[in-house]
Scaffold this motif. Structure first.
Motif, PDB file in Angstrom:
ATOM      1  N   GLN A 816       0.855  -1.190   0.000  1.00 51.06           N
ATOM      2  CA  GLN A 816       0.000   0.000   0.000  1.00 51.06           C
ATOM      3  C   GLN A 816       0.894   1.245   0.000  1.00 51.06           C
ATOM      4  O   GLN A 816       1.363   1.678   1.041  1.00 51.06           O
ATOM      5  CB  GLN A 816      -0.925   0.011   1.221  1.00 51.06           C
ATOM      6  CG  GLN A 816      -1.811  -1.218   1.334  1.00 51.06           C
ATOM      7  CD  GLN A 816      -2.779  -1.352   0.179  1.00 51.06           C
ATOM      8  OE1 GLN A 816      -3.302  -0.345  -0.328  1.00 51.06           O
ATOM      9  NE2 GLN A 816      -3.009  -2.576  -0.266  1.00 51.06           N
ATOM     10  N   GLY A 817       1.143   1.784  -1.161  1.00 53.36           N
ATOM     11  CA  GLY A 817       1.986   2.978  -1.269  1.00 53.36           C
ATOM     12  C   GLY A 817       1.489   3.870  -2.386  1.00 53.36           C
ATOM     13  O   GLY A 817       2.219   4.187  -3.322  1.00 53.36           O
ATOM     14  N   GLU A 818       0.220   4.278  -2.295  1.00 52.22           N
ATOM     15  CA  GLU A 818      -0.432   4.964  -3.411  1.00 52.22           C
ATOM     16  C   GLU A 818       0.273   6.247  -3.811  1.00 52.22           C
ATOM     17  O   GLU A 818       0.587   6.469  -4.970  1.00 52.22           O
ATOM     18  CB  GLU A 818      -1.896   5.228  -3.083  1.00 52.22           C
ATOM     19  CG  GLU A 818      -2.735   3.959  -2.994  1.00 52.22           C
ATOM     20  CD  GLU A 818      -4.207   4.271  -2.841  1.00 52.22           C
ATOM     21  OE1 GLU A 818      -4.534   5.414  -2.484  1.00 52.22           O
ATOM     22  OE2 GLU A 818      -5.029   3.374  -3.093  1.00 52.22           O
ATOM     23  N   THR A 819       0.490   7.127  -2.850  1.00 56.60           N
ATOM     24  CA  THR A 819       1.103   8.418  -3.194  1.00 56.60           C
ATOM     25  C   THR A 819       2.502   8.564  -2.623  1.00 56.60           C
ATOM     26  O   THR A 819       3.220   9.488  -2.993  1.00 56.60           O
ATOM     27  CB  THR A 819       0.232   9.587  -2.694  1.00 56.60           C
ATOM     28  OG1 THR A 819       0.076   9.481  -1.277  1.00 56.60           O
ATOM     29  CG2 THR A 819      -1.130   9.567  -3.360  1.00 56.60           C
ATOM     30  N   SER A 820       2.884   7.690  -1.712  1.00 57.33           N
ATOM     31  CA  SER A 820       4.206   7.799  -1.104  1.00 57.33           C
ATOM     32  C   SER A 820       4.683   6.401  -0.741  1.00 57.33           C
ATOM     33  O   SER A 820       3.993   5.667  -0.043  1.00 57.33           O
ATOM     34  CB  SER A 820       4.143   8.695   0.139  1.00 57.33           C
ATOM     35  OG  SER A 820       5.428   8.934   0.645  1.00 57.33           O
ATOM     36  N   ALA A 821       5.851   6.036  -1.236  1.00 59.13           N
ATOM     37  CA  ALA A 821       6.374   4.692  -1.001  1.00 59.13           C
ATOM     38  C   ALA A 821       7.876   4.760  -0.818  1.00 59.13           C
ATOM     39  O   ALA A 821       8.575   5.451  -1.570  1.00 59.13           O
ATOM     40  CB  ALA A 821       6.023   3.775  -2.180  1.00 59.13           C
ATOM     41  N   ASP A 822       8.359   4.048   0.196  1.00 55.22           N
ATOM     42  CA  ASP A 822       9.800   3.890   0.338  1.00 55.22           C
ATOM     43  C   ASP A 822      10.108   2.430   0.619  1.00 55.22           C
ATOM     44  O   ASP A 822       9.357   1.753   1.319  1.00 55.22           O
ATOM     45  CB  ASP A 822      10.363   4.797   1.443  1.00 55.22           C
ATOM     46  CG  ASP A 822      10.021   4.297   2.836  1.00 55.22           C
ATOM     47  OD1 ASP A 822      10.848   3.600   3.440  1.00 55.22           O
ATOM     48  OD2 ASP A 822       8.915   4.609   3.313  1.00 55.22           O
ATOM     49  N   ILE A 823      11.205   1.955   0.060  1.00 55.28           N
ATOM     50  CA  ILE A 823      11.619   0.557   0.181  1.00 55.28           C
ATOM     51  C   ILE A 823      13.110   0.557   0.477  1.00 55.28           C
ATOM     52  O   ILE A 823      13.880   1.245  -0.199  1.00 55.28           O
ATOM     53  CB  ILE A 823      11.340  -0.237  -1.108  1.00 55.28           C
ATOM     54  CG1 ILE A 823       9.875  -0.113  -1.513  1.00 55.28           C
ATOM     55  CG2 ILE A 823      11.745  -1.701  -0.946  1.00 55.28           C
ATOM     56  CD1 ILE A 823       9.576  -0.653  -2.901  1.00 55.28           C
ATOM     57  N   SER A 824      13.517  -0.194   1.497  1.00 54.23           N
ATOM     58  CA  SER A 824      14.942  -0.313   1.791  1.00 54.23           C
ATOM     59  C   SER A 824      15.232  -1.742   2.230  1.00 54.23           C
ATOM     60  O   SER A 824      14.397  -2.392   2.862  1.00 54.23           O
ATOM     61  CB  SER A 824      15.370   0.686   2.871  1.00 54.23           C
ATOM     62  OG  SER A 824      14.748   0.389   4.103  1.00 54.23           O
ATOM     63  N   PHE A 825      16.414  -2.227   1.896  1.00 54.73           N
ATOM     64  CA  PHE A 825      16.819  -3.567   2.284  1.00 54.73           C
ATOM     65  C   PHE A 825      18.315  -3.724   2.034  1.00 54.73           C
ATOM     66  O   PHE A 825      18.956  -2.895   1.370  1.00 54.73           O
ATOM     67  CB  PHE A 825      16.037  -4.638   1.507  1.00 54.73           C
ATOM     68  CG  PHE A 825      16.200  -4.567   0.006  1.00 54.73           C
ATOM     69  CD1 PHE A 825      17.208  -5.265  -0.651  1.00 54.73           C
ATOM     70  CD2 PHE A 825      15.341  -3.798  -0.754  1.00 54.73           C
ATOM     71  CE1 PHE A 825      17.353  -5.198  -2.022  1.00 54.73           C
ATOM     72  CE2 PHE A 825      15.479  -3.713  -2.136  1.00 54.73           C
ATOM     73  CZ  PHE A 825      16.489  -4.417  -2.772  1.00 54.73           C
ATOM     74  N   TYR A 826      18.869  -4.817   2.591  1.00 53.72           N
ATOM     75  CA  TYR A 826      20.244  -5.226   2.320  1.00 53.72           C
ATOM     76  C   TYR A 826      20.204  -6.514   1.499  1.00 53.72           C
ATOM     77  O   TYR A 826      19.323  -7.359   1.701  1.00 53.72           O
ATOM     78  CB  TYR A 826      20.999  -5.487   3.621  1.00 53.72           C
ATOM     79  CG  TYR A 826      21.240  -4.271   4.477  1.00 53.72           C
ATOM     80  CD1 TYR A 826      22.445  -3.577   4.418  1.00 53.72           C
ATOM     81  CD2 TYR A 826      20.271  -3.822   5.370  1.00 53.72           C
ATOM     82  CE1 TYR A 826      22.673  -2.464   5.216  1.00 53.72           C
ATOM     83  CE2 TYR A 826      20.490  -2.717   6.168  1.00 53.72           C
ATOM     84  CZ  TYR A 826      21.691  -2.040   6.089  1.00 53.72           C
ATOM     85  OH  TYR A 826      21.913  -0.949   6.881  1.00 53.72           O
ATOM     86  N   PHE A 827      21.169  -6.668   0.607  1.00 50.90           N
ATOM     87  CA  PHE A 827      21.254  -7.917  -0.147  1.00 50.90           C
ATOM     88  C   PHE A 827      22.714  -8.323  -0.294  1.00 50.90           C
ATOM     89  O   PHE A 827      23.627  -7.503  -0.231  1.00 50.90           O
ATOM     90  CB  PHE A 827      20.603  -7.781  -1.528  1.00 50.90           C
ATOM     91  CG  PHE A 827      21.455  -7.054  -2.542  1.00 50.90           C
ATOM     92  CD1 PHE A 827      22.333  -7.746  -3.386  1.00 50.90           C
ATOM     93  CD2 PHE A 827      21.393  -5.674  -2.672  1.00 50.90           C
ATOM     94  CE1 PHE A 827      23.115  -7.082  -4.315  1.00 50.90           C
ATOM     95  CE2 PHE A 827      22.176  -4.999  -3.595  1.00 50.90           C
ATOM     96  CZ  PHE A 827      23.037  -5.702  -4.422  1.00 50.90           C
TER      97      PHE A 827
END
Length: 1304
Positions: A816-827
């Motif tokens: 659910q990130g209609e107008t604002s979305a942030d994604i962070s992770f390590y790989f």
């Protein structure tokens, strides 16, 4: 640039064209009552009108979808941006969808169009979607039907279609259908004086629940819509202020106490557009929903009351005059309302049936009166030319305008007879007038007035000029009008240009000072005559370009506010900006927290124990909080404090009441819950000192005392016990004072007893309240202690899953990130490509992937076409090291960052779709036949929420939760030879083979030596053989073959002293070999080596400075065979060479001494002289090869049995500077006090320095330490000084009392 044209279609009402906008259909959710009837197909020809037609067979009446009458549809005589097709439904309809088709079997169709709607055939409103004036995509051929469901239904009698683009090989051709259903409502017109009351039957109305709904439209920016009040101070008011809706409510205040019930909420903007706006107020006690035009705000009222108490009546349209100041200072509502419903009562129906009695003042009618004003809308390429009366001695203009831009041209006109010109501008949000006079020599008159006029509100400008006199008035404020009596001759010209200047657009010689105006104007008067804009629209007389008459399409881009976390929104006509100062967040929309999510994250940035701001939910709604991060152990402790003092005396109460102790924490309960949720373990210490004050009674009895935890739940167990067990720690351990009871205090002794322990069930923590009930008896006493909340570990930071093959994936619920979305992770991975995650919609999608060994891609589509952002790394990313990816997308921009590489950013289009609509599950790893991901992903956070990869991996076949190999990436954090130890959740540093301590083996271990103290480390363990050739501990062995390397030594240590001579370090042997590091009588450093083969020891003298100056010095001595390398402090290394006759082996090492040599057997006579009086000062981080003798004496290690100490070692860091968190700049630290005057800072610093000087003088009179804080370990220490030094990890030893005067 379109300009004025002749007759024909030139008579069409001009409409502003915005550039081509990509668009798509939006599917409305299904409703219980379908509103989807065709509204156009049954209408007669007279219901259609248009700007013009090619001929009768192309007339607008033939523009019905799937009809072939006439020429098969409507086509205007000219295909340009001034054309329109209009439909009159006869009465108001609710419109839910629109469909278009080209002209039958032709090359004529529209590819893009705009829809306007109106109740009256004027004052048109463009359809809005996603915060923009919407452009619908049209047809690709003449016969297919393209339908678009509206994102939100509109109610109107008239619909107008404005073609924006059409088939380039044909012309405009159009057939349409509009879908919806009937709409009817009772309408009441308020004239600004009349008030409509609804009187209660019982004179008073006491409600716990209210539902109020109505619709309104007005052209006024101020006015009370509804109001009710009670004699107890309760009130409810809904009103317009500056064209915004303000809702005020008070459920009750206590004038004598702290209860303040007033609550006010503001919503909406530009509500004076004379279009319908719907309002719904829903209240249940203190919880409220306020909905304006489908946008809902949820909030709770202030105060502690739940009921609304109103007296006599609630009024609509204003406040009846009561003599109170509030009733006379507020304007009544002027405009129309419909569907007024108060708690199920249809107010409009009652009024129409004359069941309500309006006030005697004013007139109440049931037909909506339309305003007489006609607005005109300008864009950046518009102008409006209005004719004036030539050769008049009085230049007089007035108009109203509204805009968001601080600058723009409002009016330009030439005087007749070449006398000059007048230019009225909006300059820096003020109205300025520039009069250029060209009679004899060039001169200019400049005046300005007003401020902040770019606030989107209507503002009036009146300007008058005549001979030697000029006056400028803003918003009718005569008192602030600006006048001048400069020499001036006035002769009016024949043309007045509003909003832009035609000659400027044609690159004429004259240049105006400001760019074209963007905004709306109305009530334009020239030479005291109101301009008839409908005649101008017909170009008789006058001309224009790219204006829209009878429409004001202004948009407030700050409502709703896309600036998150309290960011301040400001705007221009085309865009908005967010100011994030003092919010704790950053980014285009203040979305990203500037703080780390946990103490664990700060630890892995290399920080040490200190206070830090953390933001547990990142970009989520919770704000940052300040905690103490204790990093002295492998796992980091997060400590949240409160205001309760230790051993707080519980005040006695009578039997009917309890003693309630409330704890106020440094964070909100929601913030603390976020910490406990992510922690691996939490605890909170509670202690109850009692004397005749029972605690829990019995496991089966009613407890005297309980505590309140999370969610205000009561708990009846005490520290050391657990949920559901009404016992204390002694009851669990079966060692209570009286075995008949399960708490020491329950024995009810007259002596002091104690029940204490840790509460460890983290879902119940923290303790917010303790209620004590047995302190009312004579002789009863109790003291309560509650420690801070302590949480350990961060499950989110190390939450990981291993992806075993490229076809494997984990699935989660839709993002659910209609107008604002942030994604962070390590790989971490070894393969060069693979999809990290993906979520799909009908056409929308969002995806992050490793495109190659050096490229990470972030791609998405919100309806404006696919967008891809790529970050390229100079080094491979498939190196099995942890790499961090951070992606963000909002209505302003999208960005992608990998590790610390430069962030790549892509601006969002100025107009178009802004909502990301996803429907599929979120796939982490490969899905849909794409190249999957092979490797590890951890700490995956999306909009501040951590996805539990571990739990999902446990229940997914073929997956492995967790991920190994943390030391591969983080091993370098273990300093000074520390060894990285792999763990399931992270890693730790093993410092056992180093002379250091601490989380990352970077904390010095040192001790203060008093005169006569010494330390001996025996290389042979107690009880072993005395003289074993090459005897040396395991730590000194060669790691390759396990044999001692007698040709090599490395000595590292730090020291500080003020006394010379002395022995710092001495290594003896079973032979005559020895090694000594000395401070000579002169204070200089000397190193002596005796390896045999020479008559005298080989001496290295460092004479360039005194080492006995009380400052810490670092010594590093390395020998390999005959080469000795010395590094002292920060000086360059220097190499020395033993004589060729010298042996290269240090034979049979026996013992290492610090401070003094107490050795059996023969000692070199020169060395013996240095034994008196011995070393006084501080030694730290002492290491000889792999042996840390001083650490072995101060810490329990494997080598501790080898150590003997004469005297008492007092631990100290010997002046080493502890690592500290770098100070944040004022730009990133919202609590930074950047307003302090530099002079004030200087005074404060000088005062502190003076205080320190006197403190040092005082403290140096006490055993060589200047630490004065009270030590917590004084109970167990053998002396006061020992207590002081053993409890301060940053304790710094200094020089002897007799030589301290130089510090003063």
């Amino acid at each position: 640039m379109p300009v004025a044209r002749g007759a024909g279609c030139g008579a069409a009402l001009s409409l502003w064209l915005v550039g081509s906008i990509l668009c798509r259909a939006w599917t409305a959710p299904a409703t219980s009552q379908k509103c989807d009837e065709p509204l156009v197909s049954g209408l007669p020809h007279v219901a259609f009108s248009s700007s013009c037609s090619m001929s009768g067979s192309y007339s607008p009446g033939y523009a019905k979808i799937n009809k072939r009458g006439g020429a098969g549809g409507w086509s205007p005589s000219d295909s340009d941006h001034y054309q329109w097709l209009q439909v009159d439904f006869g009465n108001r309809k609710q419109i839910s969808a629109i469909a278009t088709q080209g002209r039958y079997s032709s090359s004529d169709w529209v590819t893009q169009y705009r829809m306007l709607y109106s109740d009256t055939g004027r004052n048109w409103k463009p359809y809005h979607q996603d915060g923009n004036i919407w452009a619908f995509p049209g047809n690709v051929n003449s016969d297919s039907v393209v339908r678009h469901d509206l994102q939100h239904p509109v109610i109107a009698r008239y619909v107008r279609i404005v073609p924006l683009d059409w088939n380039g090989e044909g012309r405009i051709g159009l057939r349409i259908e509009v879908y919806g259903c009937s709409y009817w409502a009772d309408v009441i017109n308020f004239d600004g004086h009349v008030v409509l009351p609804y009187r209660f039957r019982n004179k008073k109305m006491k409600t716990l629940k209210d539902v109020i709904a109505l619709k309104f439209k007005t052209s006024e920016s101020e006015g009370v819509i509804l109001h009710g009040e009670g004699q107890q101070g309760d009130y409810i008011t809904l009103e317009l202020k500056k064209a915004k809706l303000v809702f005020s409510l008070n459920l009750g205040s206590n004038q004598l106490g702290p209860i303040y019930g007033h609550t006010s909420v503001t919503t909406g903007s530009l509500l004076d557009d004379h279009h319908w706006h719907s309002v719904v107020i829903e209240r249940q006690g203190r919880s409220l929903n306020l909905t304006l035009d489908r946008s809902t705000q949820h909030f709770r009222t202030n105060g502690e009351f739940d009921y609304l108490d109103l007296d006599y009546e609630i009024t609509f349209g204003g406040i009846p005059f009561s003599g109170k100041p509030s009733s006379s200072s507020r304007k009544n509502f002027k405009g129309c309302m419909e569907n007024i419903n108060y708690n199920g009562i249809n107010i409009t129906d009652l009024a129409r049936r004359k069941k309500l009695e309006p006030s005697n003042v004013g007139n109440l009618s049931f037909t909506c009166v339309e305003p007489y004003t006609v607005p005109v809308f300008f864009n950046a390429t518009s102008y409006l030319e209005v004719p004036g009366r030539l050769h008049q001695d009085l230049f007089s203009v007035s108009f109203q305008f509204r805009t968001w831009n601080p600058n723009g041209l409002l009016l330009f006109s030439h005087f007749a007879d070449n006398l000059g010109n007048v230019e009225i501008d909006l300059t820096d949000s003020k109205v300025s007038v520039h009069i250029n006079i060209t009679q004899t020599k060039m001169s200019q008159i400049d005046i300005s007035s007003g401020s902040g006029l770019n606030d989107g509100q209507w503002h009036e400008v009146r300007f008058l000029a005549k001979e030697n006199f000029v006056i400028l008035t803003i918003d009718g404020d005569e008192a602030s009008a600006v006048r001048t009596n400069s020499p001036l001759q006035v002769k009016t010209g024949e043309k007045y240009f509003f909003g832009g200047y035609l000659n400027q657009m044609n690159n004429s010689s004259h240049s105006v000072l400001q760019p074209s105006f963007q905004g709306c104007m109305q009530l334009i008067q020239v030479d005291d005559q109101l301009v008839n804009l409908y005649e101008v629209a017909q170009r008789r007389p006058g001309s224009f370009a790219n204006v829209s008459i009878d429409m004001c399409a202004i948009i407030d881009r700050c409502v709703p506010n896309h600036c998150e976390h309290g960011g301040k929104c400001s705007q221009t006509w085309d865009s908005f900006m967010c100011t994030c100062d003092e919010t704790g967040y950053s980014g285009a929309t203040c979305h990203n927290s500037i703080y780390e999510p946990s103490c664990e994250a700060y630890k892995h940035l290399g920080q040490t124990s200190n206070y830090y701001w953390i933001d547990p939910d990142g970009s989520g709604p919770l704000g940052p909080l300040k905690v103490y991060c204790n990093m002295t152990e492998d796992k980091v402790w997060t400590i949240v404090s409160h205001d309760l003092q230790m051993q707080t005396t519980v005040v006695g109460y009578n039997p009917e009441k309890y003693s309630v102790t409330q704890l106020i924490y440094s964070a909100s309960m929601d913030q603390i819950s976020a910490i406990t949720h992510s922690a691996e373990y939490c605890e909170q210490y509670v202690s109850y000192f009692c004397k005749m004050s029972r605690l829990l009674n019995t496991p089966d009895g009613s407890p005297y005392t309980w505590w309140v935890g999370k969610a205000n739940e009561k708990h009846y167990y005490w520290g050391g016990s657990g949920p559901g067990i009404q016992k204390c720690a002694c009851g669990i351990e079966r060692n209570c004072t009286d075995p008949k009871y399960y708490c020491n205090c329950d024995a009810d002794y007259k002596q002091w007893r104690k029940d204490a322990g840790f509460l460890t069930y983290k879902d119940h923590l923290p303790v917010s309240q303790v209620v004590v009930g047995d302190t009312d008896r004579q002789g009863s006493e109790a003291k309560l202690s509650v420690g801070p909340l302590r949480c350990q570990g961060d499950r989110n930071y190390w939450n990981a899953a291993s992806f075993p093959n490229p076809s494997s994936y984990l699935h989660f619920s839709t993002f659910q990130g209609e107008t604002s979305a942030d994604i962070s992770f390590y790989f971490k991975t070894l393969i060069p490509r693979g999809v990290f995650l993906e979520n799909l919609g009908n056409t929308d999608f969002i995806k992050l992937e490793l495109k190659s060994a050096t490229e990470v891609s972030f791609s998405f589509d919100v309806g404006n076409g696919p967008v891809e952002i790529v970050v390229r790394s100079p080094s491979p990313l498939n190196d099995d090291q942890w790499h961090r990816v951070t992606a963000e997308r909002n209505v302003k921009q999208a960005s992608l960052q990998v590790d610390r590489l430069p962030r790549q950013t892509r601006k969002a289009p100025a107009e178009g779709h802004t909502r990301l609509e996803l429907y599929s599950q979120l796939f982490v790893g490969g899905a849909g036949g794409q190249q999957g991901f092979l490797g590890c992903i951890r700490s995956l956070r999306m909009n501040g929420v951590t996805l539990d990869l571990e739990e999902r991996a446990k229940v997914t076949s073929g997956f492995k939760s967790g991920c190994s190999g943390h030391c591969t990436s983080y091993g370098a954090n273990c300093e000074n030879g520390g060894k990285c130890i792999e763990k399931y959740h992270g890693y730790s540093c093993d410092c056992s083979s180093t002379a250091y301590d601490g989380t990352f083996c970077n904390k010095d271990v040192g001790a203060f030596f008093e005169e006569g103290m010494w330390l001996r480390y025996n290389f042979q363990a107690p009880g072993s053989g005395a003289k074993e050739s090459g005897g040396r501990s395991e730590n000194s062995r060669n790691p390759q073959n396990g044999a001692p390397d007698l040709a090599r030594e490395e000595i590292r240590f730090s020291f500080s002293t003020t006394k010379a001579p002395c022995i710092l370090l001495y290594v003896s042997s079973f032979t005559t070999d020895f090694l000594a590091v000395l401070v000579k009588p002169t204070g200089s450093l000397q190193i002596q080596y005796s390896l045999g083969g020479t008559r005298e020891p080989y001496n290295i003298d460092v004479d360039h400075r005194s080492m006995a100056n009380g400052q810490p010095h670092s010594v590093n001595v390395t020998r390999h065979e005959r080469t000795i390398t010395l590094k002292l402090d920060h000086y360059p290394s220097v190499s020395y060479h033993l004589p060729s006759s010298s042996d290269t082996l240090f034979n049979s090492p026996k013992s290492l001494f610090l401070g003094k040599v107490i050795e059996t057997g023969k000692i070199d006579q020169e060395i013996h002289k240095y034994n008196t009086p011995g070393f006084t000062g501080c030694l730290s981080r002492v290491q000889f090869n792999q042996i840390a003798p001083l650490k072995a004496a101060l810490r329990q290690t494997n080598a501790s049995a080898h150590v003997h100490v004469q005297g008492e070692l007092v631990e100290s860091n010997c002046g080493a500077s502890p690592l500290t968190l770098s100070p944040m700049s004022s730009a990133t630290d919202p609590w930074h006090l950047d307003h302090l005057d530099s002079g004030v800072i200087a005074v404060v610093i000088f005062t502190i320095l003076c205080t320190l000087v006197f403190l040092i003088r005082y403290m140096f009179r006490h055993k060589g330490t200047y630490h004065t804080n009270e030590a917590k370990g004084a109970e167990s220490a053998e002396s006061a000084d020992a207590a002081i030094m053993s409890n301060d990890p940053n304790f710094t030893e200094t020089i002897d009392e007799s030589k301290k005067e130089w510090l003063i």
